[in-house]
Motif scaffolding. Structure first.
Motif, PDB file in Angstrom:
ATOM      1  N   ILE A   1      13.352 -50.015  -5.655  1.00  0.00           N
ATOM      2  CA  ILE A   1      13.958 -48.609  -5.599  1.00  0.00           C
ATOM      3  C   ILE A   1      13.383 -48.131  -6.863  1.00  0.00           C
ATOM      4  CG2 ILE A   1      16.342 -49.267  -6.710  1.00  0.00           C
ATOM      5  CD1 ILE A   1      17.538 -47.274  -5.580  1.00  0.00           C
ATOM      6  N   TRP A   2      13.163 -48.939  -7.786  1.00  0.00           N
ATOM      7  CA  TRP A   2      12.663 -48.397  -9.271  1.00  0.00           C
ATOM      8  C   TRP A   2      11.175 -47.832  -8.942  1.00  0.00           C
ATOM      9  CZ3 TRP A   2      15.458 -47.368 -13.572  1.00  0.00           C
ATOM     10  CH2 TRP A   2      16.602 -48.025 -13.490  1.00  0.00           C
ATOM     11  N   MET A   3      10.203 -48.619  -8.224  1.00  0.00           N
ATOM     12  CA  MET A   3       9.103 -48.573  -8.028  1.00  0.00           C
ATOM     13  C   MET A   3       8.919 -47.229  -7.148  1.00  0.00           C
ATOM     14  SD  MET A   3       6.417 -50.840  -5.472  1.00  0.00           S
ATOM     15  CE  MET A   3       7.366 -50.270  -4.046  1.00  0.00           C
ATOM     16  N   LYS A   4       9.928 -46.994  -5.918  1.00  0.00           N
ATOM     17  CA  LYS A   4       9.865 -45.766  -5.424  1.00  0.00           C
ATOM     18  C   LYS A   4      10.008 -44.597  -6.073  1.00  0.00           C
ATOM     19  CE  LYS A   4       8.880 -47.838  -1.371  1.00  0.00           C
ATOM     20  NZ  LYS A   4       7.675 -47.195  -0.388  1.00  0.00           N
ATOM     21  N   ALA A   5      11.097 -44.665  -7.129  1.00  0.00           N
ATOM     22  CA  ALA A   5      11.437 -43.639  -7.650  1.00  0.00           C
ATOM     23  C   ALA A   5      10.475 -43.124  -8.796  1.00  0.00           C
ATOM     24  CB  ALA A   5      12.792 -44.032  -8.598  1.00  0.00           C
ATOM     25  N   ALA A   6       9.834 -44.337  -9.446  1.00  0.00           N
ATOM     26  CA  ALA A   6       8.634 -43.919 -10.465  1.00  0.00           C
ATOM     27  C   ALA A   6       7.529 -43.377  -9.620  1.00  0.00           C
ATOM     28  CB  ALA A   6       8.255 -45.055 -11.075  1.00  0.00           C
ATOM     29  N   GLY A   7       7.118 -44.070  -8.353  1.00  0.00           N
ATOM     30  CA  GLY A   7       5.960 -43.278  -7.505  1.00  0.00           C
ATOM     31  C   GLY A   7       6.412 -41.976  -7.190  1.00  0.00           C
ATOM     32  N   GLN A   8       7.337 -41.717  -7.043  1.00  0.00           N
ATOM     33  CA  GLN A   8       8.115 -40.266  -6.517  1.00  0.00           C
ATOM     34  C   GLN A   8       7.594 -39.244  -7.684  1.00  0.00           C
ATOM     35  OE1 GLN A   8       8.391 -38.939  -3.449  1.00  0.00           O
ATOM     36  NE2 GLN A   8       8.786 -36.801  -4.413  1.00  0.00           N
ATOM     37  N   ILE A   9       8.248 -39.692  -8.747  1.00  0.00           N
ATOM     38  CA  ILE A   9       8.028 -38.926 -10.039  1.00  0.00           C
ATOM     39  C   ILE A   9       6.396 -38.383 -10.257  1.00  0.00           C
ATOM     40  CG2 ILE A   9       7.965 -38.702 -12.539  1.00  0.00           C
ATOM     41  CD1 ILE A   9      10.509 -37.930 -11.069  1.00  0.00           C
ATOM     42  N   PHE A  10       5.532 -39.519 -10.307  1.00  0.00           N
ATOM     43  CA  PHE A  10       4.121 -39.199 -10.475  1.00  0.00           C
ATOM     44  C   PHE A  10       3.404 -38.465  -9.300  1.00  0.00           C
ATOM     45  CE2 PHE A  10       4.529 -43.421 -12.788  1.00  0.00           C
ATOM     46  CZ  PHE A  10       3.688 -42.909 -13.927  1.00  0.00           C
ATOM     47  N   PHE A  11       3.947 -38.608  -8.025  1.00  0.00           N
ATOM     48  CA  PHE A  11       3.078 -38.067  -6.971  1.00  0.00           C
ATOM     49  C   PHE A  11       3.609 -36.532  -7.020  1.00  0.00           C
ATOM     50  CE2 PHE A  11       1.939 -36.717  -2.701  1.00  0.00           C
ATOM     51  CZ  PHE A  11       0.768 -37.552  -2.891  1.00  0.00           C
ATOM     52  N   SER A  12       5.136 -36.279  -7.525  1.00  0.00           N
ATOM     53  CA  SER A  12       5.789 -34.948  -7.251  1.00  0.00           C
ATOM     54  C   SER A  12       5.288 -34.082  -8.361  1.00  0.00           C
ATOM     55  CB  SER A  12       7.179 -35.309  -7.432  1.00  0.00           C
ATOM     56  OG  SER A  12       7.747 -33.876  -7.420  1.00  0.00           O
ATOM     57  N   LEU A  13       5.066 -34.702  -9.791  1.00  0.00           N
ATOM     58  CA  LEU A  13       4.713 -33.783 -11.005  1.00  0.00           C
ATOM     59  C   LEU A  13       3.402 -33.679 -11.098  1.00  0.00           C
ATOM     60  CD1 LEU A  13       7.374 -35.185 -13.414  1.00  0.00           C
ATOM     61  CD2 LEU A  13       7.711 -33.208 -12.233  1.00  0.00           C
TER      62      LEU A  13
END
Length: 540
Positions: free
Chosen positions: A243-255
């Motif tokens: 869940i931490w990996m997915k959340a961090a990945g989403q932040i990178f991709f999103s921002l």
């Protein structure tokens, strides 16, 4: 340094909308809502916002500062900017990641952009009106449209399927980038982003006013839909590293941090433009689009028509959610043909403003590193990316080509580039130089906790995420690579692009060194350029 005329953003609003446009993409409206609902609703927001504070926002501040620093010295690409930040012969070669990531992601991203445009046209023509409320029919339509059934299927369709929409997207993308930063990207984003927001608000109002479409199932209403999306369900999931990996990945991709895009966009700022306020505003704008708009549209709409079980099944894949479930949902709701068209226009605009940002870093490098004119730089990049597009299109079965580039470039390389930029800012460049750049022209200063976070917390956090990604996913993808010719050919092509960029960087370094030696011998003073009336800078 060099007496080079360079483009600048014409307005503060223009650069903010351009950066927000780069960040706001398909991940905001498909990937984020799906992850949030899939990973225990509101529980997902805990690692998501921790990642935003300790990774996303600090790295955004750092990228804006490093980009402007390189830009006022005449460099707009990662190899050139890295060379200014770190006085090492390795610096420009490390910058290859800042070219690979946006170009590699573009090779599959523009194809998804074409899907969105195709579905928009399909809703306009009424292609979905007679398909009923049958997921299999929509899945069959999607598989045929995208060529998911067999490799080479899209080539057999020619321009009769997704090919014509891909051609339109490529022409729009490269025409915009050819026009330049201020006359192309900025002008497009000044129109596209307000239109995107209008489309999002229209669809949001429609979803929130659906009430209870099926009187026989009163539990399927908006309130319960929002509860399914946001209510925390299992705090124990916080112990799961995924869940931490997915959340961090989403932040990178999103921002768009760690993408090589923001550092290039920031290089077109004026010396005293407020990077602290602009970067924070851009991050806030993206979060509004993602958490508020994205979080309130897609999953609630699916829940109201399908229930918890049906919505959960749709969340297993962003493609399934976006191109199978939601078309079925829009076709079933009142005035659904109109709102379906608006939704896919929204997705197309989000993808379009993101894809044009992925082209600018390489174009800037070809111009400043190889001395190419704008037309030659755009044509050269077009040749490289179209080869990648064709490869992804050919290996369309189960999206093997797309999936391969998405993992090795869109995940691993992004994390590597983000880590490199953190080390460049905190170690090679130095926090004092970075703080001075952030404070120059700042109306609102970056908070005091930025330095300890970017120096200590961010590298550790990112390292844990990278290790978790490798441990959890690399074995799976390595196995898939060894068992798939499509994956091997695709990754081999990516490797060829890396070697090409490294060779071009070597040529650029030699060119830069000769220019600097000539300027030093001629006694040209560094950084003595002024802005002309058209918003550009001229050497004096």
């Amino acid at each position: 340094m060099r007496r080079r005329e360079r483009e600048l953003w014409l307005s503060k609003l223009g650069v903010i909308l351009a950066v927000v446009g780069s960040a706001v993409g398909l991940g905001n409206f498909l990937r984020f809502p799906g992850l949030a609902a899939q990973y225990e609703g509101g529980v997902f927001l805990i690692p998501y916002f921790i990642s935003l504070i300790f990774l996303g926002l600090p790295l955004a501040w750092a990228e804006w500062a490093m980009g402007r620093y390189g830009g006022v010295r005449g460099y707009h690409s990662s190899p050139g900017i890295f060379r200014q930040l770190w006085r090492s012969r390795l610096a420009p070669y490390v910058g290859v990641l800042g070219l690979l990531v946006p170009v590699g992601v573009y090779m599959f991203y523009v194809l998804i952009e074409a899907w969105c445009l195709g579905y928009f046209w399909g809703f306009v023509r009424g292609d979905f009106s007679g398909m009923g409320f049958n997921a299999e029919g929509y899945r069959a339509y999607f598989n045929e449209f995208t060529g998911a059934a067999a490799d080479g299927e899209l080539f057999r369709q020619g321009l009769g399927g997704v090919g014509v929409f891909l051609l339109i997207c490529l022409v729009l993308n490269f025409w915009t980038v050819y026009r330049g930063v201020s006359r192309g990207i900025e002008r497009v984003c000044l129109v596209a982003m307000p239109l995107l927001m209008l489309c999002a608000m229209l669809v949001l109002v429609r979803v929130l006013t659906l009430g209870t479409p099926d009187p026989a199932r009163p539990e399927l209403n908006v309130v319960n839909a929002l509860g399914f999306m946001w209510n925390p369900r299992d705090f124990g999931r916080l112990l799961d590293p995924e869940i931490w990996m997915k959340a961090a990945g989403q932040i990178f991709f999103s921002l768009s941090v760690g993408f090589g895009v923001i550092i290039t966009y920031a290089s077109y700022l004026r010396r005293r433009d407020d990077v602290a306020l602009s970067s924070t505003t851009a991050v806030a704008g993206n979060e509004f689009c993602e958490v508020v708009l994205g979080g309130l549209i897609t999953v609630p709409a699916a829940f109201i028509f399908l229930g918890a079980a049906g919505a959960s099944e749709a969340l297993g894949s962003s493609f399934n959610l976006g191109f199978v479930t939601l078309p079925m949902v829009f076709a079933a709701m009142p005035v659904g043909q109109f709102f379906g068209a608006v939704f896919f226009l929204l997705l197309f605009l989000a993808a379009f403003t993101s894809s044009i940002s992925m082209l600018q870093p390489a174009v800037a490098f070809f111009e400043e590193g190889l001395g190419l004119g704008r037309r030659a730089a755009v044509l050269f990049l077009g040749f490289i990316t179209v080869l990648g597009n064709l490869l992804v299109m050919y290996f369309s079965k189960d999206f093997k080509g797309l999936d391969t580039i998405d993992f090795w470039v869109g995940t691993v390389a992004i994390l590597a580039l983000a880590g490199t930029q953190i080390l460049l800012y905190g170690v090679a460049w130095g926090r004092r130089a970075g703080r001075a750049e952030l404070d120059r022209g700042a109306v609102v200063r970056v908070p005091w906790w930025f330095e300890p976070v970017i120096l200590y917390v961010s590298p550790i956090f990112l390292g844990l995420i990278l290790v978790s990604t490798v441990v959890m996913k690399a074995g799976e993808y390595w196995g898939a690579l060894m068992g798939s010719v499509a994956a091997q050919v695709t990754l081999g092509f990516v490797g060829g692009v890396v070697l090409l960029f490294l060779g071009l960087i070597h040529v650029a370094v030699g060119r830069w060194e000769r220019e600097e030696a000539a300027e030093k011998g001629g006694g040209v003073r560094g950084n003595c350029d002024l802005e002309d009336g058209r918003g550009r800078r001229r050497g004096v």
